[in-house]
Design a protein around this motif. Structure first.
Motif, PDB file in Angstrom:
ATOM      1  N   VAL A  88       0.802  -1.216   0.000  1.00 41.37           N
ATOM      2  CA  VAL A  88       0.000   0.000   0.000  1.00 41.37           C
ATOM      3  C   VAL A  88       0.848   1.286   0.000  1.00 41.37           C
ATOM      4  CG1 VAL A  88      -0.271  -0.073   2.537  1.00 41.37           C
ATOM      5  CG2 VAL A  88      -1.988   1.089   1.134  1.00 41.37           C
ATOM      6  N   LEU A  94       3.054   2.335  -1.913  1.00 44.12           N
ATOM      7  CA  LEU A  94       4.405   2.304  -2.493  1.00 44.12           C
ATOM      8  C   LEU A  94       4.400   2.619  -3.978  1.00 44.12           C
ATOM      9  CD1 LEU A  94       5.522  -0.383  -0.090  1.00 44.12           C
ATOM     10  CD2 LEU A  94       6.776   1.740  -0.462  1.00 44.12           C
ATOM     11  N   ARG A 129       5.611  10.820  -3.022  1.00 37.45           N
ATOM     12  CA  ARG A 129       5.219  11.106  -1.631  1.00 37.45           C
ATOM     13  C   ARG A 129       6.456  11.151  -0.725  1.00 37.45           C
ATOM     14  NH1 ARG A 129       3.706   5.993   2.175  1.00 37.45           N
ATOM     15  NH2 ARG A 129       5.178   4.562   1.292  1.00 37.45           N
ATOM     16  N   TYR A 154      11.479   8.657   1.405  1.00 39.31           N
ATOM     17  CA  TYR A 154      11.514   7.532   0.460  1.00 39.31           C
ATOM     18  C   TYR A 154      12.271   7.818  -0.840  1.00 39.31           C
ATOM     19  CZ  TYR A 154       7.839   5.952   3.641  1.00 39.31           C
ATOM     20  OH  TYR A 154       7.135   5.588   4.767  1.00 39.31           O
ATOM     21  N   ASN A 191       7.837  -5.465   0.496  1.00 41.26           N
ATOM     22  CA  ASN A 191       7.618  -4.238   1.254  1.00 41.26           C
ATOM     23  C   ASN A 191       6.106  -4.052   1.312  1.00 41.26           C
ATOM     24  OD1 ASN A 191       7.440  -1.768   2.460  1.00 41.26           O
ATOM     25  ND2 ASN A 191       8.907  -0.750   1.111  1.00 41.26           N
ATOM     26  N   GLY A 202       4.479  -1.996   3.080  1.00 44.54           N
ATOM     27  CA  GLY A 202       4.063  -0.654   3.493  1.00 44.54           C
ATOM     28  C   GLY A 202       3.424  -0.727   4.876  1.00 44.54           C
ATOM     29  N   ALA A 203       2.407   0.089   5.096  1.00 46.86           N
ATOM     30  CA  ALA A 203       1.791   0.156   6.429  1.00 46.86           C
ATOM     31  C   ALA A 203       1.115  -1.154   6.838  1.00 46.86           C
ATOM     32  CB  ALA A 203       0.787   1.309   6.471  1.00 46.86           C
ATOM     33  N   HIS A 261       2.486  -3.406   9.696  1.00 43.17           N
ATOM     34  CA  HIS A 261       2.322  -3.172  11.122  1.00 43.17           C
ATOM     35  C   HIS A 261       1.073  -3.826  11.704  1.00 43.17           C
ATOM     36  CE1 HIS A 261       5.574  -0.534  10.213  1.00 43.17           C
ATOM     37  NE2 HIS A 261       4.825   0.263   9.462  1.00 43.17           N
ATOM     38  N   HIS A 312      12.082  -2.573   4.147  1.00 46.90           N
ATOM     39  CA  HIS A 312      11.585  -1.208   4.316  1.00 46.90           C
ATOM     40  C   HIS A 312      12.663  -0.257   3.850  1.00 46.90           C
ATOM     41  CE1 HIS A 312       8.211  -2.756   6.474  1.00 46.90           C
ATOM     42  NE2 HIS A 312       9.048  -3.501   7.177  1.00 46.90           N
ATOM     43  N   MET A 313      12.264   0.783   3.149  1.00 46.22           N
ATOM     44  CA  MET A 313      13.241   1.778   2.707  1.00 46.22           C
ATOM     45  C   MET A 313      13.720   2.625   3.882  1.00 46.22           C
ATOM     46  SD  MET A 313      11.952   3.046  -1.009  1.00 46.22           S
ATOM     47  CE  MET A 313      10.194   2.938  -0.774  1.00 46.22           C
ATOM     48  N   SER A 314      12.787   2.985   4.750  1.00 48.36           N
ATOM     49  CA  SER A 314      13.157   3.833   5.884  1.00 48.36           C
ATOM     50  C   SER A 314      13.561   2.976   7.079  1.00 48.36           C
ATOM     51  CB  SER A 314      11.968   4.723   6.268  1.00 48.36           C
ATOM     52  OG  SER A 314      10.880   3.926   6.711  1.00 48.36           O
ATOM     53  N   VAL A 327      12.470   2.076  10.163  1.00 49.90           N
ATOM     54  CA  VAL A 327      11.186   2.177  10.873  1.00 49.90           C
ATOM     55  C   VAL A 327      11.362   2.338  12.385  1.00 49.90           C
ATOM     56  CG1 VAL A 327       9.744   1.027   9.153  1.00 49.90           C
ATOM     57  CG2 VAL A 327      11.010  -0.363  10.799  1.00 49.90           C
ATOM     58  N   ARG A 344      11.378   6.115  13.587  1.00 52.82           N
ATOM     59  CA  ARG A 344      10.206   6.916  13.240  1.00 52.82           C
ATOM     60  C   ARG A 344       9.133   6.778  14.329  1.00 52.82           C
ATOM     61  NH1 ARG A 344       8.638   5.612   7.247  1.00 52.82           N
ATOM     62  NH2 ARG A 344       7.455   7.565   7.523  1.00 52.82           N
ATOM     63  N   ARG A 387       5.403   2.174  13.931  1.00 51.91           N
ATOM     64  CA  ARG A 387       6.180   1.510  12.876  1.00 51.91           C
ATOM     65  C   ARG A 387       7.177   0.498  13.439  1.00 51.91           C
ATOM     66  NH1 ARG A 387       4.792   4.594   8.326  1.00 51.91           N
ATOM     67  NH2 ARG A 387       4.376   6.746   8.888  1.00 51.91           N
TER      68      ARG A 387
HETATM   69  C1  DQA Z   1       7.787   1.487   4.660  1.00 57.40           C
HETATM   70  C2  DQA Z   1       7.618   1.848   6.146  1.00 57.40           C
HETATM   71  C3  DQA Z   1       6.169   1.768   6.565  1.00 57.40           C
HETATM   72  O1  DQA Z   1       6.039   2.111   7.941  1.00 57.40           O
HETATM   73  C4  DQA Z   1       5.332   2.735   5.756  1.00 57.40           C
HETATM   74  O2  DQA Z   1       3.972   2.608   6.099  1.00 57.40           O
HETATM   75  C5  DQA Z   1       5.528   2.589   4.294  1.00 57.40           C
HETATM   76  C6  DQA Z   1       6.862   2.343   3.779  1.00 57.40           C
HETATM   77  C7  DQA Z   1       9.226   1.696   4.165  1.00 57.40           C
HETATM   78  O3  DQA Z   1       9.536   1.227   3.074  1.00 57.40           O
HETATM   79  O4  DQA Z   1      10.024   2.340   4.857  1.00 57.40           O
HETATM   80  O5  DQA Z   1       4.611   2.772   3.498  1.00 57.40           O
HETATM   81  O6  DQA Z   1       7.454   0.121   4.495  1.00 57.40           O
END
Ligand code: DQA
Length: 140
Positions: free
Chosen positions: A9, A11, A17, A22, A73, A75-76, A79, A99-101, A103, A106, A110
């Motif tokens: 979701v 991505l 965004r 990202y 990945n 996404g949210a 979690h 995950h790119m970030s 987590v 943050r 996350r």
């Molecule tokens: C993510 C981290 C998730 O917390 C976030 O909801 C994303 C991207 C990442 O790639 O860092 O959509 O998965």
């Protein structure tokens, strides 16, 4: 090896965004680089992206017997999606969570992944390179 890279979701908006988090490259650009990276090493990477939880579960189910591994990945959904967790647990294809970030640096929510326990491993915090590292983990 044939690896399926699944993005969940939001991505699809990568590159548009929250660029500070990202990056500025689009998902399509990253996917093209990943495909070339795999091909240069004698492997194949294919791609699936959806905002829909059920479609992600179906992609994981359908990977059985077709792919040697999945880079995911979610996404949210990471979690809180027990549905995606159960889909991963239902197949023998190994899944590497990405995950790119970072987590853990943050928001508190996350820091919880309901997927990690059923994944082979997890790579996070390296921007788009998290995907490259995850791909590479399959042929180490
Ligand atoms: C993510 C981290 C998730 O917390 C976030 O909801 C994303 C991207 C990442 O790639 O860092 O959509 O998965």
């Amino acid at each position: 090896m044939k690896i399926l890279v699944i993005n969940g979701v939001n991505l699809n908006l990568t590159g548009k965004r929250e660029r500070a988090v990202y990056g500025a490259e689009t998902l399509g650009e990253i996917e093209a680089e990943l495909a070339a990276f795999a091909e240069e090493r004698g492997h194949a990477a294919e791609f699936f992206c959806s905002n829909l939880e059920g479609e992600l579960c179906t992609a994981i189910q359908n990977a059985e017997g077709v792919y040697d591994g999945i880079v995911l990945n979610a996404g949210a959904y990471t979690h809180y999606s027990y549905a995606i967790r159960d889909a991963i647990a239902s197949v023998s294809v190994p899944v590497v969570e990405v995950h790119m970030s970072n987590v853990y640096a943050r928001e508190q929510f996350r820091r919880t992944s309901v997927l990690t326990e059923v994944c082979r491993g997890e790579i996070l915090g390296f921007g788009k390179y998290s995907y490259f590292l995850a791909l590479e983990s399959f042929w180490l």
